[in-house]
Design a protein around this motif. Structure first.
Motif, mmCIF file in Angstrom:
data_model
loop_
_atom_site.group_PDB
_atom_site.id
_atom_site.type_symbol
_atom_site.label_atom_id
_atom_site.label_comp_id
_atom_site.label_asym_id
_atom_site.label_seq_id
_atom_site.Cartn_x
_atom_site.Cartn_y
_atom_site.Cartn_z
ATOM 1 N N THR A 1 44.552 67.742 -40.111
ATOM 2 C CA THR A 1 43.332 67.408 -40.849
ATOM 3 C C THR A 1 43.021 68.499 -41.869
ATOM 4 O O THR A 1 42.948 69.681 -41.519
ATOM 5 C CB THR A 1 42.141 67.253 -39.879
ATOM 6 O OG1 THR A 1 42.445 66.233 -38.926
ATOM 7 C CG2 THR A 1 40.887 66.873 -40.637
ATOM 8 N N ASN B 1 44.869 62.777 -43.423
ATOM 9 C CA ASN B 1 43.606 62.970 -42.703
ATOM 10 C C ASN B 1 42.728 63.977 -43.443
ATOM 11 O O ASN B 1 43.165 65.113 -43.689
ATOM 12 C CB ASN B 1 43.871 63.462 -41.279
ATOM 13 C CG ASN B 1 44.742 62.498 -40.490
ATOM 14 O OD1 ASN B 1 44.281 61.481 -39.987
ATOM 15 N ND2 ASN B 1 46.026 62.806 -40.389
ATOM 16 N N VAL C 1 38.637 65.694 -44.076
ATOM 17 C CA VAL C 1 37.196 65.880 -43.942
ATOM 18 C C VAL C 1 36.727 66.391 -45.302
ATOM 19 O O VAL C 1 37.171 67.445 -45.763
ATOM 20 C CB VAL C 1 36.839 66.884 -42.831
ATOM 21 C CG1 VAL C 1 35.348 67.211 -42.878
ATOM 22 C CG2 VAL C 1 37.215 66.327 -41.468
ATOM 23 N N GLN D 1 42.537 58.800 -41.813
ATOM 24 C CA GLN D 1 41.152 59.106 -41.474
ATOM 25 C C GLN D 1 40.488 59.898 -42.593
ATOM 26 O O GLN D 1 41.052 60.866 -43.097
ATOM 27 C CB GLN D 1 41.106 59.906 -40.171
ATOM 28 C CG GLN D 1 39.710 60.292 -39.714
ATOM 29 C CD GLN D 1 39.725 60.945 -38.345
ATOM 30 O OE1 GLN D 1 40.284 60.410 -37.400
ATOM 31 N NE2 GLN D 1 39.109 62.106 -38.239
ATOM 32 N N HIS E 1 36.535 61.484 -43.353
ATOM 33 C CA HIS E 1 35.128 61.696 -43.036
ATOM 34 C C HIS E 1 34.490 62.361 -44.248
ATOM 35 O O HIS E 1 34.831 63.495 -44.598
ATOM 36 C CB HIS E 1 34.982 62.578 -41.795
ATOM 37 C CG HIS E 1 33.545 62.859 -41.435
ATOM 38 N ND1 HIS E 1 33.193 63.716 -40.412
ATOM 39 C CD2 HIS E 1 32.374 62.416 -41.967
ATOM 40 C CE1 HIS E 1 31.876 63.773 -40.325
ATOM 41 N NE2 HIS E 1 31.354 63.001 -41.268
ATOM 42 N N HIS F 1 31.051 63.729 -46.084
ATOM 43 C CA HIS F 1 29.705 64.198 -45.752
ATOM 44 C C HIS F 1 29.020 64.711 -47.006
ATOM 45 O O HIS F 1 29.576 65.546 -47.735
ATOM 46 C CB HIS F 1 29.771 65.318 -44.711
ATOM 47 C CG HIS F 1 28.430 65.846 -44.313
ATOM 48 N ND1 HIS F 1 27.495 65.096 -43.633
ATOM 49 C CD2 HIS F 1 27.853 67.067 -44.504
ATOM 50 C CE1 HIS F 1 26.407 65.820 -43.426
ATOM 51 N NE2 HIS F 1 26.594 67.013 -43.942
ATOM 52 N N LYS G 1 40.384 54.756 -40.572
ATOM 53 C CA LYS G 1 39.118 55.164 -39.963
ATOM 54 C C LYS G 1 38.297 55.908 -41.001
ATOM 55 O O LYS G 1 38.620 57.034 -41.369
ATOM 56 C CB LYS G 1 39.374 56.043 -38.733
ATOM 57 C CG LYS G 1 38.105 56.408 -37.973
ATOM 58 C CD LYS G 1 38.422 57.230 -36.736
ATOM 59 C CE LYS G 1 37.163 57.591 -35.963
ATOM 60 N NZ LYS G 1 37.456 58.417 -34.764
ATOM 61 N N LYS H 1 34.460 57.313 -42.239
ATOM 62 C CA LYS H 1 33.140 57.704 -41.751
ATOM 63 C C LYS H 1 32.391 58.408 -42.874
ATOM 64 O O LYS H 1 32.954 59.255 -43.572
ATOM 65 C CB LYS H 1 33.276 58.633 -40.537
ATOM 66 C CG LYS H 1 31.947 59.065 -39.924
ATOM 67 C CD LYS H 1 32.176 59.952 -38.699
ATOM 68 C CE LYS H 1 30.869 60.387 -38.070
ATOM 69 N NZ LYS H 1 31.088 61.252 -36.882
ATOM 70 N N VAL H 2 31.115 58.057 -43.064
ATOM 71 C CA VAL H 2 30.284 58.649 -44.111
ATOM 72 C C VAL H 2 28.989 59.126 -43.465
ATOM 73 O O VAL H 2 28.317 58.359 -42.766
ATOM 74 C CB VAL H 2 29.984 57.632 -45.234
ATOM 75 C CG1 VAL H 2 29.145 58.297 -46.336
ATOM 76 C CG2 VAL H 2 31.268 57.064 -45.815
ATOM 77 N N THR H 3 28.619 60.382 -43.688
ATOM 78 C CA THR H 3 27.391 60.948 -43.131
ATOM 79 C C THR H 3 26.619 61.680 -44.222
ATOM 80 O O THR H 3 27.143 61.936 -45.305
ATOM 81 C CB THR H 3 27.699 61.920 -41.972
ATOM 82 O OG1 THR H 3 28.624 62.924 -42.427
ATOM 83 C CG2 THR H 3 28.321 61.188 -40.789
ATOM 84 N N GLU I 1 31.657 52.722 -45.917
ATOM 85 C CA GLU I 1 32.674 52.700 -44.862
ATOM 86 C C GLU I 1 33.433 51.383 -44.862
ATOM 87 O O GLU I 1 34.671 51.361 -44.719
ATOM 88 C CB GLU I 1 32.007 52.928 -43.495
ATOM 89 C CG GLU I 1 31.537 54.356 -43.277
ATOM 90 C CD GLU I 1 30.697 54.506 -42.029
ATOM 91 O OE1 GLU I 1 30.277 55.638 -41.727
ATOM 92 O OE2 GLU I 1 30.452 53.483 -41.342
#
Length: 274
Positions: free
Chosen positions: A110, A154, A156, A201, A203, A205, A248, A250-252, A263
């Motif tokens: 990642t 992957n 972040v 993946q 993610h 943010h 996969k 993901k959003v925050t 997403e």
């Protein structure tokens, strides 16, 4: 008279093994990412600090309410992802082993990326023998070759949208120009991700996008969270709608409605009519 030298071995014993066994061997040698509880860095007997910010939030009745905001919305994610040191000398053995190893290094680990108004950086954090986690940042798109960038599966991704006050100090830019500049960096990253064959993946943010500083009649400057700032900062993630097929997503750091829409967009399958 027979020669004392052994006859040359045709082929590598390692390459004679099935690819699954070779990958098991590689995994015990190569660097890899794992999660690490940063609380282990506290000194012996030191208590965990409970950190939060006091923020004024506008209520529907136009009344301001002071409340604690979670530091998770103010800080980057991926702090628990660390690189475990390994050996990369095996990459110099032959082309086949090199390609198999770099596919594992880039494809199975990642990568934490920090996007700001003027930079896209890869953040590498590693664990020392004393359980400290130093980190170092590199210009992401320039540090790796294009071929290896295409191997990364992957991510972040932290997108930092600072308030106008900070934007003027750090970048000499505020308002719509600040938002547009951050969106341009996101678009630059999406230009790469959109041509990666398969993304496992992601993610994403958004950091502190809704917090601004307002001078109240009392003369004091307060941190303020307002829906207008919130919706404006979310637009910096709009270029991510170009991505699809992410296994996969993901959003925050954004509203629940925006996170769900983005997403679904990144996870959707794009059908091509022939």
């Amino acid at each position: 008279m027979q020669s004392s030298q052994s006859p040359p071995v045709e082929g590598s014993p390692l390459l004679c093994l099935p690819i699954e066994l070779r990958r098991t061997i590689y995994s015990s040698i190569l660097p890899y990412t794992s999660t690490f509880d940063v609380r282990f860095q506290r000194g012996e007997g030191e208590l965990e600090r409970s950190e939060y910010n006091l923020t004024l939030v506008r209520q529907p009745s136009e009344v301001w309410k002071m409340q604690k905001t979670s530091p998770r919305t103010d800080r980057e994610v991926g702090n628990d992802i660390v690189w475990r040191r390994g050996c990369t000398s095996i990459l110099a053995t032959c082309h086949q082993i090199h390609d198999e190893c770099v596919d594992m290094i880039y494809g199975q680990n990642t990568f934490v990326i920090d996007v700001a108004f003027d930079t896209i950086k890869f953040r590498q954090k590693w664990v020392t023998a004393s359980n400290l986690t130093p980190s170092r940042s590199y210009p992401f798109l320039d540090h790796f070759s294009q071929r290896n960038l295409m191997r990364i599966k992957n991510y972040v991704i932290n997108v930092e949208h600072v308030d106008d006050y900070t934007g003027m100090i750090k970048y000499n830019c505020g308002g719509r120009g600040l938002t547009a500049g951050i969106r341009d960096r996101v678009q630059e990253l999406v230009d790469l991700l959109s041509v990666v064959p398969y993304l496992v993946q992601i993610h994403v943010h958004l950091i502190d996008g809704a917090i601004s500083r307002v001078k109240f009649p009392s003369g004091r400057v307060h941190r303020v969270q307002d829906n207008e700032n919130y919706s404006k900062s979310q637009t910096t993630l709009d270029p991510l709608h170009r991505l699809y097929g992410v296994r996969k997503a993901k959003v925050t750091g954004v509203s629940a409605a925006y996170a769900e829409t983005l997403e679904k967009s990144m996870s959707s399958t794009r059908w091509v009519l022939r």
